[in-house]
Scaffold this motif. Structure first.
Motif, PDB file in Angstrom:
ATOM      1  N   LYS A  64      -4.785   2.584  -8.402  1.00  0.00           N
ATOM      2  CA  LYS A  64      -5.716   3.226  -7.469  1.00  0.00           C
ATOM      3  C   LYS A  64      -6.897   2.290  -7.260  1.00  0.00           C
ATOM      4  CE  LYS A  64      -7.352   7.015  -5.416  1.00  0.00           C
ATOM      5  NZ  LYS A  64      -6.787   7.637  -4.275  1.00  0.00           N
ATOM      6  N   LEU A  65      -7.145   1.935  -5.992  1.00  0.00           N
ATOM      7  CA  LEU A  65      -8.252   1.041  -5.683  1.00  0.00           C
ATOM      8  C   LEU A  65      -9.559   1.804  -5.588  1.00  0.00           C
ATOM      9  CD1 LEU A  65      -6.732  -1.200  -2.894  1.00  0.00           C
ATOM     10  CD2 LEU A  65      -6.974  -1.722  -5.314  1.00  0.00           C
ATOM     11  N   VAL A  84     -10.377   1.574   1.122  1.00  0.00           N
ATOM     12  CA  VAL A  84     -10.897   1.976  -0.189  1.00  0.00           C
ATOM     13  C   VAL A  84     -10.203   3.281  -0.575  1.00  0.00           C
ATOM     14  CG1 VAL A  84     -12.978   2.689  -1.439  1.00  0.00           C
ATOM     15  CG2 VAL A  84     -13.103   0.847   0.252  1.00  0.00           C
ATOM     16  N   GLU A  85      -9.925   3.434  -1.847  1.00  0.00           N
ATOM     17  CA  GLU A  85      -9.230   4.603  -2.399  1.00  0.00           C
ATOM     18  C   GLU A  85      -7.726   4.594  -2.118  1.00  0.00           C
ATOM     19  OE1 GLU A  85     -10.824   6.516  -4.578  1.00  0.00           O
ATOM     20  OE2 GLU A  85     -12.610   5.352  -4.128  1.00  0.00           O
ATOM     21  N   SER A  86      -7.191   3.486  -1.606  1.00  0.00           N
ATOM     22  CA  SER A  86      -5.744   3.353  -1.456  1.00  0.00           C
ATOM     23  C   SER A  86      -5.111   3.153  -2.826  1.00  0.00           C
ATOM     24  CB  SER A  86      -5.395   2.143  -0.583  1.00  0.00           C
ATOM     25  OG  SER A  86      -5.821   2.307   0.723  1.00  0.00           O
ATOM     26  N   THR A  87      -3.806   3.333  -2.871  1.00  0.00           N
ATOM     27  CA  THR A  87      -3.049   3.045  -4.083  1.00  0.00           C
ATOM     28  C   THR A  87      -2.103   1.895  -3.780  1.00  0.00           C
ATOM     29  OG1 THR A  87      -3.157   5.335  -4.824  1.00  0.00           O
ATOM     30  CG2 THR A  87      -1.425   3.980  -5.778  1.00  0.00           C
ATOM     31  N   LEU A  88      -2.138   0.870  -4.641  1.00  0.00           N
ATOM     32  CA  LEU A  88      -1.209  -0.244  -4.517  1.00  0.00           C
ATOM     33  C   LEU A  88      -0.013   0.012  -5.406  1.00  0.00           C
ATOM     34  CD1 LEU A  88      -3.551  -3.372  -4.674  1.00  0.00           C
ATOM     35  CD2 LEU A  88      -2.716  -2.150  -2.657  1.00  0.00           C
ATOM     36  N   VAL A  92       0.871  -1.172   0.000  1.00  0.00           N
ATOM     37  CA  VAL A  92       0.000   0.000   0.000  1.00  0.00           C
ATOM     38  C   VAL A  92       0.909   1.223   0.000  1.00  0.00           C
ATOM     39  CG1 VAL A  92      -1.733   1.291   1.295  1.00  0.00           C
ATOM     40  CG2 VAL A  92      -1.865  -1.208   1.192  1.00  0.00           C
ATOM     41  N   ASP A 151     -13.853   0.294  -5.219  1.00  0.00           N
ATOM     42  CA  ASP A 151     -14.556  -0.726  -4.448  1.00  0.00           C
ATOM     43  C   ASP A 151     -14.513  -2.083  -5.136  1.00  0.00           C
ATOM     44  OD1 ASP A 151     -16.148  -0.036  -6.527  1.00  0.00           O
ATOM     45  OD2 ASP A 151     -17.900   0.496  -5.331  1.00  0.00           O
ATOM     46  N   THR A 152     -13.573  -2.274  -6.060  1.00  0.00           N
ATOM     47  CA  THR A 152     -13.427  -3.552  -6.756  1.00  0.00           C
ATOM     48  C   THR A 152     -12.687  -4.566  -5.889  1.00  0.00           C
ATOM     49  OG1 THR A 152     -12.694  -4.619  -8.784  1.00  0.00           O
ATOM     50  CG2 THR A 152     -11.266  -2.912  -7.899  1.00  0.00           C
ATOM     51  N   THR A 153     -12.971  -5.824  -6.094  1.00  0.00           N
ATOM     52  CA  THR A 153     -12.292  -6.876  -5.341  1.00  0.00           C
ATOM     53  C   THR A 153     -11.425  -7.748  -6.245  1.00  0.00           C
ATOM     54  OG1 THR A 153     -14.186  -8.350  -5.569  1.00  0.00           O
ATOM     55  CG2 THR A 153     -14.095  -6.976  -3.580  1.00  0.00           C
ATOM     56  N   LEU A 209      -8.651  -7.635  -9.691  1.00  0.00           N
ATOM     57  CA  LEU A 209      -7.813  -6.821 -10.571  1.00  0.00           C
ATOM     58  C   LEU A 209      -7.166  -7.700 -11.638  1.00  0.00           C
ATOM     59  CD1 LEU A 209      -5.881  -4.823  -7.830  1.00  0.00           C
ATOM     60  CD2 LEU A 209      -7.735  -3.945  -9.234  1.00  0.00           C
TER      61      LEU A 209
END
Length: 91
Positions: A54-55, A37-41, A15, A57-59, A61
């Motif tokens: 950018k995340l 939610v709204e974090s960036t990986l 993260v 509400d998806t589970t 990728l």
């Protein structure tokens, strides 16, 4: 996955802004990580260009990393070819 659709095992996933929250992609190409939610990986692996996602509400990728050929440009590798010889390879 790379641009030839080959799985890349061991890709580091963290993260952004909190390197203590991370994992690696497993042999099946999956990872699990709890992140707000709204974090960036940030995904990184040697020889590939790091990627930020950018995340929302998806589970799920679908991730494709791009090879970084410039990373090894000008790299000199040496190996001992024998007791009195040394070979060099330039990439």
């Amino acid at each position: 996955m790379d641009n030839q659709e080959e799985l890349i095992i061991g890709v580091c996933v963290i993260v952004k802004g909190n390197a203590l929250v991370g994992t690696v992609i497993n042999i099946d190409g999956n990872f699990s990580l709890e992140a707000p939610v709204e974090s960036t990986l940030v995904l990184s692996y040697i020889g590939y260009t790091p990627m930020e996602i950018k995340l929302g509400d998806t589970t799920s990728l679908y991730i494709v990393l791009q090879e970084n050929t410039e990373l090894f440009e000008g790299l000199n590798l040496y190996r001992n070819a024998g007791a009195d010889t040394k070979e060099a390879s330039r990439f």
